[in-house]
Design a protein around this motif. Structure first.
Motif, mmCIF file in Angstrom:
data_model
loop_
_atom_site.group_PDB
_atom_site.id
_atom_site.type_symbol
_atom_site.label_atom_id
_atom_site.label_comp_id
_atom_site.label_asym_id
_atom_site.label_seq_id
_atom_site.Cartn_x
_atom_site.Cartn_y
_atom_site.Cartn_z
ATOM 1 N N PRO A 288 -42.394 -3.268 15.458
ATOM 2 C CA PRO A 288 -41.830 -2.912 16.761
ATOM 3 C C PRO A 288 -41.921 -4.072 17.724
ATOM 4 O O PRO A 288 -42.734 -4.989 17.544
ATOM 5 N N SER A 507 -40.313 -3.686 26.599
ATOM 6 C CA SER A 507 -40.069 -2.411 25.942
ATOM 7 C C SER A 507 -38.813 -1.699 26.409
ATOM 8 O O SER A 507 -38.410 -0.712 25.799
ATOM 9 N N ASN A 524 -37.556 0.085 21.303
ATOM 10 C CA ASN A 524 -38.118 0.439 20.003
ATOM 11 C C ASN A 524 -37.489 1.689 19.422
ATOM 12 O O ASN A 524 -37.270 1.789 18.217
#
Length: 611
Positions: A288, A507, A524
């Protein structure tokens, strides 16, 4: 007669062939007096004297058609009894090339294409000219992705009504030799039917068997049940066998399609905002994306949302960047200077406090599509419609490197956060290249799944590159691993993504495009965290404030908006007099916002919030 590169036709020298068919050869050529590139269509016909006069009359009428969505014919002539037409070069190819046979398009994209083509046909009909050869191959794309209708009918013997290549999208009455304005409407209806279903319509134009709506084709919802009944009714009305049962004009057809689009139920794809999904791991990525860490090792996240507040904006300065649209803007690391790129082949460095031009860089031979200031502040990278990336001194304008590995116009470029690498992507082939900024050596290459890449960005930690494509996909690549693993995300609406901006923290990312909605989503999982809705046309540019709390967006509707990512609210909005607004950029300090529009104007705003 077959023509070849190097031959001279009137004031033009043929440079290379770009297309060939049963009726014509198409070349890129050089206009010798100006050295400007043009496209020349050499028709496969030898004309008698009376045919030359007929060709000249028709070509003159086509050359007099002036509309934003009609390919302009700038010149025409006859060379040794062979007729030719001279047009601008369409770098992005045709809609058939962009969407090969079997491709299904989103409702949003279909509406955008139909709107532009209908406007062009309505204008041509008002000038008493019929197209008669409507097909995806004759719908070209300009530098900005707008549709240009080309190849209007010429009364020459080579263009016979029943030839296979001309009859695929032909109305029944036109097949029998009687064309009228509603015949063009029928052809566009067939293409829209194909875009919805992914199947090229086949039917017998002389058949007496009719389906619902008086059409020779099955109802649209029989093929695609998710299409609304309102949209089906509009499309099938345009496909009625009898001309008098269709819409009275292209304008009426376009208006009805717009109304049907707005009338879709709330469960439709635009208003339900389907979640993008991980389509497939590129190179089987399993790692990730890691969030950036603070010096204390704590992951950065979006702060808690405060009560909603509105921002105030004050224009610091406005300047005109000569001729042509401003395509790209980028700030120096200290916020004291701003670089712009535009269609006039110049990149300019501006004093951010006064709006004075400090430096002009004229090393490009075509329009400058994208500019980026290095994080270290010493270098600027620029690229455009020529396949080169230039890296030059931000203070002197001296060229430092020229990256020449691209074979197509460069659509986007961006620096890594440490200023050591530069990523660039070309189009329409979509090859992504990562360069060492100091040596000019190529570090890595990626081949996106979809060729038509529209945007590119680095992750804040400099480990990943993301690219967005015309089919709604976003691909994220790890550039430091041996096989450059990546992950592919796709939006089920298939709406073209035109802009990307990676949020601090690694993220989350913001993306926007034809859907007219900005998605703020997890890199992700692909899941949306927030949606920002307010623009009425496609989003063209996105930029984060340095603290990651505010996102600025610009659109083809001419508006600039600022969004608070903690509340999802629009806290500032501005409308330009010269849409579209192609570029928007926050200053590093987060208090200044720059935007550039289609008129070549740049504005810098001071953005303030209540104490």
């Amino acid at each position: 007669m077959l023509y070849r590169a190097g031959q001279q036709i009137g004031h033009y020298r043929l440079t290379h062939i770009v297309g060939e068919g049963p009726h014509a050869q198409v070349f890129v050529a050089e206009h010798l007096p100006s050295q400007a590139p043009v496209a020349i269509k050499m028709l496969r016909a030898r004309l008698a004297q009376e045919e030359i006069e007929k060709f000249s009359r028709s070509a003159r009428r086509i050359a007099n058609l002036s509309h934003p969505h009609i390919m302009r014919v700038s010149d025409y002539g006859v060379e040794r009894n062979v007729p030719y037409l001279v047009m601008e070069v369409a770098l992005n190819g045709s809609l058939r090339r962009r969407h090969p046979e079997g491709t299904r398009l989103s409702t949003q994209r279909i509406l955008a294409y139909a709107r532009q083509i209908s406007e062009a046909l309505h204008y041509a009909h008002s000038e008493n000219y019929l197209h008669q050869f409507i097909k995806p191959e004759n719908m070209l794309l300009d530098k900005q992705g707008n549709v240009l209708l080309s190849d209007f009918f010429l009364p020459l013997g080579i263009f016979t009504a029943r030839s296979p290549e001309n009859s695929l999208y032909m109305a029944p009455e036109q097949y029998q030799g009687v064309a009228r304005q509603t015949s063009d409407q029928y052809a566009l209806g067939l293409i829209i039917y194909e875009w919805f279903t992914g199947e090229r319509p086949t039917y017998d134009p002389l058949s007496t068997r009719l389906f619902q709506y008086g059409s020779l084709l099955p109802p649209l919802r029989a093929k695609v049940p998710s299409v609304s009944t309102e949209i089906e009714q509009v499309v099938m009305t345009a496909l009625a066998r009898e001309p008098h049962q269709r819409f009275k004009s292209m304008q009426a057809f376009a208006s009805a399609l717009e109304e049907a689009f707005r009338a879709r139920p709330s469960s439709g794809p635009l208003r339900s905002f389907p979640q993008r999904v991980a389509v497939a791991p590129a190179s089987q990525m399993t790692t990730p994306l890691s969030p950036l860490s603070t010096p204390n090792g704590v992951a950065v996240d979006v702060p808690e949302a405060p009560a909603e507040v509105k921002a105030a904006g004050r224009v610091i300065w406005t300047a005109r960047a000569n001729h042509g649209a401003v395509r790209s803007l980028s700030w120096s690391y200290d916020g004291r200077r701003l670089v712009s790129g535009g269609n006039d082949m110049q990149a300019r460095v501006w004093d951010a406090s006064t709006g004075k031009v400090l430096l002009s860089y004229g090393g490009h031979r075509t329009g400058v599509h994208t500019v980026a200031w290095s994080p270290r502040g010493l270098l600027i990278a620029s690229a455009g419609y020529d396949p080169q990336v230039h890296v030059w001194s931000a203070t002197r304008g001296a060229i430092m490197h020229t990256f020449q590995a691209h074979t197509q116009p460069v659509k986007a470029l961006a620096w890594s956060s440490d200023g050591q690498r530069l990523a660039s992507v070309d189009g329409p082939d979509g090859m992504v290249r990562v360069w060492d900024a100091m040596s000019g050596m190529q570090h890595a290459t990626f081949k996106p799944q979809d060729k038509d890449v529209a945007a590119l960005t680095w992750s804040p930690d400099g480990t990943c590159v993301a690219v967005a494509s015309e089919d709604g996909g976003v691909q994220i690549w790890h550039v430091n691993t041996p096989r450059h693993h990546g992950r592919i995300f796709s939006d089920p609406s298939f709406a073209s993504v035109q802009a990307l901006a990676w949020a601090s923290g690694n993220s989350y990312m913001a993306s926007g495009g034809e859907e007219q909605v900005i998605h703020y989503w997890n890199t992700n999982t692909g899941r949306d965290k927030l949606l920002f809705s307010g623009h009425t046309q496609k989003i063209l540019s996105l930029s984060w404030s340095q603290d990651g709390k505010l996102l600025a967006s610009s659109s083809a509707d001419g508006s600039v908006r600022i969004w608070d990512v903690r509340t999802g609210a629009c806290v500032f909005a501005y409308s330009s007099k010269h849409p579209p607004v192609h570029a928007v950029a926050w200053s590093p300090g987060g208090s200044l916002l720059a935007c550039g529009d289609a008129d070549g104007s740049i504005q810098v705003w001071q953005i303030q919030f209540p104490a």
